[in-house]
Design a protein around this motif. Structure first.
Motif, PDB file in Angstrom:
ATOM      1  N   LEU A   1      26.334  34.856  42.275  1.00 35.41           N
ATOM      2  CA  LEU A   1      26.007  35.579  41.069  1.00 35.41           C
ATOM      3  C   LEU A   1      27.109  36.348  40.712  1.00 35.41           C
ATOM      4  CD1 LEU A   1      24.916  35.415  38.190  1.00 35.41           C
ATOM      5  CD2 LEU A   1      22.902  36.894  39.261  1.00 35.41           C
ATOM      6  N   ALA A   2      27.242  37.575  41.959  1.00 37.00           N
ATOM      7  CA  ALA A   2      28.052  38.485  41.569  1.00 37.00           C
ATOM      8  C   ALA A   2      29.695  38.078  41.419  1.00 37.00           C
ATOM      9  CB  ALA A   2      28.134  39.470  42.780  1.00 37.00           C
ATOM     10  N   HIS A   3      30.164  37.070  42.057  1.00 35.44           N
ATOM     11  CA  HIS A   3      31.406  36.509  42.082  1.00 35.44           C
ATOM     12  C   HIS A   3      31.740  35.994  40.757  1.00 35.44           C
ATOM     13  CE1 HIS A   3      31.921  35.932  46.521  1.00 35.44           C
ATOM     14  NE2 HIS A   3      31.701  37.152  46.217  1.00 35.44           N
ATOM     15  N   HIS A   4      30.734  35.309  40.103  1.00 37.91           N
ATOM     16  CA  HIS A   4      30.662  34.719  38.583  1.00 37.91           C
ATOM     17  C   HIS A   4      31.073  35.728  37.787  1.00 37.91           C
ATOM     18  CE1 HIS A   4      31.249  31.431  35.986  1.00 37.91           C
ATOM     19  NE2 HIS A   4      29.914  31.581  35.376  1.00 37.91           N
ATOM     20  N   TYR A   5      30.175  36.815  37.681  1.00 39.29           N
ATOM     21  CA  TYR A   5      30.348  38.147  36.974  1.00 39.29           C
ATOM     22  C   TYR A   5      31.476  38.812  37.206  1.00 39.29           C
ATOM     23  CZ  TYR A   5      25.533  38.648  35.000  1.00 39.29           C
ATOM     24  OH  TYR A   5      24.507  38.741  34.105  1.00 39.29           O
ATOM     25  N   ALA A   6      32.013  38.879  38.450  1.00 35.99           N
ATOM     26  CA  ALA A   6      33.275  39.313  38.627  1.00 35.99           C
ATOM     27  C   ALA A   6      34.499  38.632  37.960  1.00 35.99           C
ATOM     28  CB  ALA A   6      33.685  39.309  40.076  1.00 35.99           C
TER      29      ALA A   6
ATOM     30  N   GLY B   1      38.331  39.747  47.165  1.00 36.65           N
ATOM     31  CA  GLY B   1      37.915  39.044  48.281  1.00 36.65           C
ATOM     32  C   GLY B   1      36.735  37.738  47.684  1.00 36.65           C
ATOM     33  N   ILE B   2      37.263  37.487  46.457  1.00 30.98           N
ATOM     34  CA  ILE B   2      36.399  36.356  45.725  1.00 30.98           C
ATOM     35  C   ILE B   2      37.275  35.270  45.950  1.00 30.98           C
ATOM     36  CG2 ILE B   2      35.368  35.821  43.682  1.00 30.98           C
ATOM     37  CD1 ILE B   2      34.816  38.747  43.263  1.00 30.98           C
ATOM     38  N   ALA B   3      36.510  33.920  46.038  1.00 30.52           N
ATOM     39  CA  ALA B   3      37.293  32.868  46.241  1.00 30.52           C
ATOM     40  C   ALA B   3      37.524  32.090  44.878  1.00 30.52           C
ATOM     41  CB  ALA B   3      36.305  31.669  46.828  1.00 30.52           C
ATOM     42  N   ASP B   4      38.665  31.215  44.879  1.00 27.96           N
ATOM     43  CA  ASP B   4      39.199  30.595  43.592  1.00 27.96           C
ATOM     44  C   ASP B   4      38.226  30.015  42.832  1.00 27.96           C
ATOM     45  OD1 ASP B   4      40.387  29.072  41.669  1.00 27.96           O
ATOM     46  OD2 ASP B   4      41.996  28.060  43.232  1.00 27.96           O
ATOM     47  N   PRO B   5      37.865  30.607  41.545  1.00 28.69           N
ATOM     48  CA  PRO B   5      36.694  30.202  40.637  1.00 28.69           C
ATOM     49  C   PRO B   5      37.003  28.793  40.028  1.00 28.69           C
ATOM     50  CG  PRO B   5      38.021  31.792  39.488  1.00 28.69           C
ATOM     51  CD  PRO B   5      38.671  31.766  41.092  1.00 28.69           C
ATOM     52  N   TYR B   6      38.288  28.360  40.139  1.00 26.82           N
ATOM     53  CA  TYR B   6      38.571  26.970  39.747  1.00 26.82           C
ATOM     54  C   TYR B   6      38.696  25.826  40.564  1.00 26.82           C
ATOM     55  CZ  TYR B   6      39.820  29.997  35.464  1.00 26.82           C
ATOM     56  OH  TYR B   6      39.835  30.854  34.532  1.00 26.82           O
ATOM     57  N   ARG B   7      38.405  26.302  41.879  1.00 24.82           N
ATOM     58  CA  ARG B   7      38.487  25.337  42.925  1.00 24.82           C
ATOM     59  C   ARG B   7      37.097  24.383  42.784  1.00 24.82           C
ATOM     60  NH1 ARG B   7      38.518  28.317  47.833  1.00 24.82           N
ATOM     61  NH2 ARG B   7      36.069  27.950  47.651  1.00 24.82           N
ATOM     62  N   ASP B   8      37.130  23.021  42.981  1.00 22.05           N
ATOM     63  CA  ASP B   8      36.182  22.420  42.810  1.00 22.05           C
ATOM     64  C   ASP B   8      35.088  22.496  43.996  1.00 22.05           C
ATOM     65  OD1 ASP B   8      37.216  21.033  40.620  1.00 22.05           O
ATOM     66  OD2 ASP B   8      38.148  19.349  41.657  1.00 22.05           O
TER      67      ASP B   8
ATOM     68  N   SER C   1      29.886  48.246  39.730  1.00 19.01           N
ATOM     69  CA  SER C   1      30.557  46.781  40.171  1.00 19.01           C
ATOM     70  C   SER C   1      31.494  46.354  39.046  1.00 19.01           C
ATOM     71  CB  SER C   1      29.365  45.580  40.370  1.00 19.01           C
ATOM     72  OG  SER C   1      28.921  46.045  41.691  1.00 19.01           O
ATOM     73  N   PHE C   2      30.930  46.361  37.883  1.00 20.77           N
ATOM     74  CA  PHE C   2      31.830  46.118  36.560  1.00 20.77           C
ATOM     75  C   PHE C   2      32.938  46.902  36.498  1.00 20.77           C
ATOM     76  CE2 PHE C   2      27.720  44.490  35.146  1.00 20.77           C
ATOM     77  CZ  PHE C   2      27.922  43.218  35.032  1.00 20.77           C
ATOM     78  N   ARG C   3      32.809  48.262  36.888  1.00 21.71           N
ATOM     79  CA  ARG C   3      33.816  49.108  36.897  1.00 21.71           C
ATOM     80  C   ARG C   3      34.864  48.712  38.048  1.00 21.71           C
ATOM     81  NH1 ARG C   3      36.988  52.969  36.712  1.00 21.71           N
ATOM     82  NH2 ARG C   3      37.043  55.465  36.857  1.00 21.71           N
ATOM     83  N   ARG C   4      34.519  48.318  39.070  1.00 27.46           N
ATOM     84  CA  ARG C   4      35.457  47.945  40.093  1.00 27.46           C
ATOM     85  C   ARG C   4      36.192  46.516  39.535  1.00 27.46           C
ATOM     86  NH1 ARG C   4      33.745  44.546  44.800  1.00 27.46           N
ATOM     87  NH2 ARG C   4      35.737  44.300  46.228  1.00 27.46           N
ATOM     88  N   TRP C   5      35.663  45.401  39.052  1.00 21.49           N
ATOM     89  CA  TRP C   5      36.258  44.228  38.613  1.00 21.49           C
ATOM     90  C   TRP C   5      37.066  44.585  37.507  1.00 21.49           C
ATOM     91  CZ3 TRP C   5      30.474  42.315  38.440  1.00 21.49           C
ATOM     92  CH2 TRP C   5      30.289  42.270  39.786  1.00 21.49           C
ATOM     93  N   ALA C   6      36.688  45.305  36.404  1.00 18.25           N
ATOM     94  CA  ALA C   6      37.612  45.553  35.389  1.00 18.25           C
ATOM     95  C   ALA C   6      38.866  46.291  35.903  1.00 18.25           C
ATOM     96  CB  ALA C   6      36.830  46.616  34.252  1.00 18.25           C
TER      97      ALA C   6
ATOM     98  N   ARG D   1      23.045  30.906  34.795  1.00 19.87           N
ATOM     99  CA  ARG D   1      22.850  29.398  34.929  1.00 19.87           C
ATOM    100  C   ARG D   1      24.170  28.781  35.339  1.00 19.87           C
ATOM    101  NH1 ARG D   1      21.112  28.698  30.070  1.00 19.87           N
ATOM    102  NH2 ARG D   1      23.125  28.566  28.966  1.00 19.87           N
ATOM    103  N   GLU D   2      25.280  29.215  34.788  1.00 21.55           N
ATOM    104  CA  GLU D   2      26.387  28.733  35.362  1.00 21.55           C
ATOM    105  C   GLU D   2      27.005  28.899  36.809  1.00 21.55           C
ATOM    106  OE1 GLU D   2      29.124  29.164  31.179  1.00 21.55           O
ATOM    107  OE2 GLU D   2      29.608  30.656  32.863  1.00 21.55           O
ATOM    108  N   ALA D   3      26.510  30.255  37.243  1.00 22.62           N
ATOM    109  CA  ALA D   3      26.725  30.394  38.730  1.00 22.62           C
ATOM    110  C   ALA D   3      25.802  29.401  39.510  1.00 22.62           C
ATOM    111  CB  ALA D   3      26.480  31.883  39.231  1.00 22.62           C
ATOM    112  N   ARG D   4      24.424  29.072  39.183  1.00 28.79           N
ATOM    113  CA  ARG D   4      23.660  28.243  39.691  1.00 28.79           C
ATOM    114  C   ARG D   4      24.363  26.833  39.875  1.00 28.79           C
ATOM    115  NH1 ARG D   4      19.589  30.632  37.213  1.00 28.79           N
ATOM    116  NH2 ARG D   4      19.769  28.966  35.496  1.00 28.79           N
ATOM    117  N   GLU D   5      24.651  26.385  38.664  1.00 31.65           N
ATOM    118  CA  GLU D   5      25.213  25.120  38.488  1.00 31.65           C
ATOM    119  C   GLU D   5      26.562  24.869  39.286  1.00 31.65           C
ATOM    120  OE1 GLU D   5      25.690  24.637  34.224  1.00 31.65           O
ATOM    121  OE2 GLU D   5      23.650  24.256  33.944  1.00 31.65           O
TER     122      GLU D   5
END
Length: 160
Positions: A112-117, A153-160, A29-34, A103-107
């Motif tokens: 979790l996978a999207h936050h790691y990506a 296929g991951i949503a905008d991480p900066y969207r509220d 997964s990390f390889r795909r994201w990088a 913790r950030e992904a929960r908050e």
């Protein structure tokens, strides 16, 4: 620099886990994201990614940034001596602090996978020289992150 469409990427990515792997993304997964962050920007790259606990994350952040707390991602661009040429250009190292990421992904209510990506893409862009020190740089970097993540296929991480 943007490379021609269809240009293949040769990527060497070493992933090390300094804590139990249960619940953490696999190296593939990390390889795909990088690769998504690098695609079209470089032809060849070598980088290392290390997942750490809060103790190691805090120690690294304190030592290299003078901040006494663990942070989600640290990027360490490679600094090779002049005249050293390697078969694959070394981009540098990324360190992800697993408890902080979780913790950030929960908050933030994110998978979790999207936050790691997102943090992997963010860190790789830092290794390529992108930054977010001033507002214009931040805007450009965030736009690029959004585009790369959308391709995954991951949503905008900066969207509220």
């Amino acid at each position: 620099m943007i490379l021609p469409a269809g240009e293949s990427l040769e990527l060497e990515l070493g992933v090390s886990y300094a804590l139990p792997r249960r619940g953490l993304p696999a190296a593939v997964s990390f390889r795909r994201w990088a690769a998504a962050a690098l695609q079209g920007r470089v032809r060849r790259a070598d980088l290392a990614l290390r997942l750490v606990d809060e103790r190691e994350g805090c120690a690294l952040n304190r030592h290299y940034r003078g901040k006494d707390y663990p942070t989600n991602v640290l990027s360490f661009p490679a600094e090779l001596p002049p005249g050293v040429a390697l078969e694959l250009p070394i981009l540098g190292d990324l360190v992800l602090c697993a408890p902080v990421v979780a913790r950030e992904a929960r908050e933030q209510g994110k998978p979790l996978a999207h936050h790691y990506a997102h943090l992997t893409v963010h860190g790789v862009l830092h290794l390529l020289g992108f930054d977010h020190i001033d507002p214009r740089e931040a805007e450009a970097m965030e736009l690029l992150e959004r585009q790369i993540l959308a391709q995954l296929g991951i949503a905008d991480p900066y969207r509220d």
